[in-house]
Design a protein around this motif. Sequence first.
Motif, PDB file in Angstrom:
ATOM      1  N   ALA A   1       0.847  -1.204   0.000  1.00  0.00           N
ATOM      2  CA  ALA A   1       0.000   0.000   0.000  1.00  0.00           C
ATOM      3  C   ALA A   1       0.877   1.246   0.000  1.00  0.00           C
ATOM      4  N   ASN A   2       1.953   1.216   0.792  1.00  0.00           N
ATOM      5  CA  ASN A   2       2.823   2.395   0.840  1.00  0.00           C
ATOM      6  C   ASN A   2       3.529   2.628  -0.474  1.00  0.00           C
TER       7      ASN A   2
ATOM      8  N   THR B   1       1.397   4.309  -3.193  1.00  0.00           N
ATOM      9  CA  THR B   1       0.954   5.701  -3.047  1.00  0.00           C
ATOM     10  C   THR B   1       2.106   6.665  -3.259  1.00  0.00           C
TER      11      THR B   1
ATOM     12  N   ASN C   1       4.157  10.200  -3.321  1.00  0.00           N
ATOM     13  CA  ASN C   1       4.090  11.357  -2.429  1.00  0.00           C
ATOM     14  C   ASN C   1       3.631  12.565  -3.245  1.00  0.00           C
TER      15      ASN C   1
ATOM     16  N   ASP D   1      -9.033  10.127   0.912  1.00  0.00           N
ATOM     17  CA  ASP D   1      -7.855   9.442   1.452  1.00  0.00           C
ATOM     18  C   ASP D   1      -6.785  10.505   1.649  1.00  0.00           C
TER      19      ASP D   1
ATOM     20  N   ASP E   1      -3.769  10.534   1.939  1.00  0.00           N
ATOM     21  CA  ASP E   1      -2.528  10.444   1.167  1.00  0.00           C
ATOM     22  C   ASP E   1      -2.716  10.823  -0.296  1.00  0.00           C
ATOM     23  N   VAL E   2      -3.968  10.777  -0.773  1.00  0.00           N
ATOM     24  CA  VAL E   2      -4.197  10.924  -2.219  1.00  0.00           C
ATOM     25  C   VAL E   2      -5.081  12.123  -2.550  1.00  0.00           C
TER      26      VAL E   2
ATOM     27  N   GLU F   1      -8.638   5.878  -5.985  1.00  0.00           N
ATOM     28  CA  GLU F   1      -7.671   4.795  -6.228  1.00  0.00           C
ATOM     29  C   GLU F   1      -6.969   4.963  -7.572  1.00  0.00           C
TER      30      GLU F   1
ATOM     31  N   ARG G   1      -4.340   7.404  -7.069  1.00  0.00           N
ATOM     32  CA  ARG G   1      -3.214   6.772  -6.356  1.00  0.00           C
ATOM     33  C   ARG G   1      -2.302   6.054  -7.359  1.00  0.00           C
ATOM     34  N   GLN G   2      -2.943   5.466  -8.374  1.00  0.00           N
ATOM     35  CA  GLN G   2      -2.162   4.732  -9.380  1.00  0.00           C
ATOM     36  C   GLN G   2      -1.522   5.651 -10.415  1.00  0.00           C
TER      37      GLN G   2
ATOM     38  N   ARG H   1      -7.142  16.674  -5.632  1.00  0.00           N
ATOM     39  CA  ARG H   1      -5.994  15.889  -5.167  1.00  0.00           C
ATOM     40  C   ARG H   1      -5.333  16.616  -4.009  1.00  0.00           C
TER      41      ARG H   1
END
Length: 412
Positions: free
Chosen positions: A32-33, A36, A38, A294, A296-297, A320, A323-324, A361
Amino acid sequence: MPSTRREFLSRSAMAATAGLVLSQAATADSSANVATPNFGNAKKPVIITRHTNLPTVGQAYQMLLDGGDTLDAALHICKGQEDDPNDDTVGLGGLPNEEGVVELDACCMHGPSRRAGSVAAVRNIKNVCMVARTVMQRTGHVMLAGEGAERFAVAEGFPRENLLTDRSRKIWLLWKETMSNEDWWGPGLDSPEWKPPAELARNVAPRNPQPDDVPQIQAQAKRLYAMAADIGIAPADRQHAVRRVLFPSTGTIHASAVNTKGEISGATTTSGLEWKIPGRVGDSPIIGAGCYTDQDVGSAGATGSGEENIKVAGAHTIVELMRQGMSPREAGLATLRRIARNYNSDMSKLRYVDMEYYILRRDGEYAGVSLWSSAAGDGRKFLVHDGTQRMEPFVALYQGTYVEWPIVPKLK
Ligand code: ASP
């Protein structure tokens, strides 16, 4: 020491299983890390939302500049619409279900604490977006529905009130009086049984009417104006009421907000589809459909055909895909394509689907995407505030105007 060989074997198996579980967890964590990127922090606060006539977006932006919480800012916008009796798509004055009862849906996600709250099909409580936050803050649950949600809200100090304003009640009455069997009962758009009604092309009063449609629409509108007068709808409100019945529209408000600390949150609130079947829950309170954040995203939210959005878990899918590595715009369009895929891109069905996504984002990049480029013949726009408040056009998957569903009620 195990006393028997059987115990020894079973303990070894348990230990091995525990080891497996632990190593799977570690793998899942690290993948998962790794997955994602930065994204970094936004250079200035950004808010995206639906058009609103209230000063709430500027106020929410000031909250962010003053160091306020991103969820508080998003909820400030949603609550403002819920309080406004003239916004008949949310909260007080929201258009009711087919029995004339207002039922509200809302949810929120707080990025920094990675928490969520939601309420569905709530009656008699105006500020459901705040109830969703209270579920998040004060219970061990994420979602409460119906009567239980109402009782929870009252226990937490939210006042019970009649949400059906006189204005909304009269529009509902006008709809009741013109109602045909072409409503939410019966096969849905995704059923093999569903057929476009033969007269639809003429009856639907398309937002961009063809010359042939005009006389019929005018005749319907004339009858409706007369009925509106009988019901006691004030002359100044008649045009709006007739329009709501001719074009049973939808409405919702989503707001996502990010600050310069990299904190991001989102909230969505709605009275759902007007004239819906009592108990119907749309996408708006579904975490992952009507809203998903999320930390992080980023954050995404939706307005439009809730049933279609639930089936693609729209807001979660968008986050998601970002994220990708997709941009907000690519992720939104890719999710709209999944809706189209559910209908094998059959335009004879997709023309009845309405969908808009609001995407933000974590680094402040944003997009608004819609399935169709126009509604009511107008280009569609969403609101952005990043220091300057403005409307920007949605990027559309298809050029054209979607056709409202259910179709125009036939006159008795
Ligand atoms: N998505 C909402 C629902 O399905 C309606 C809307 O946004 O117009 O309840």
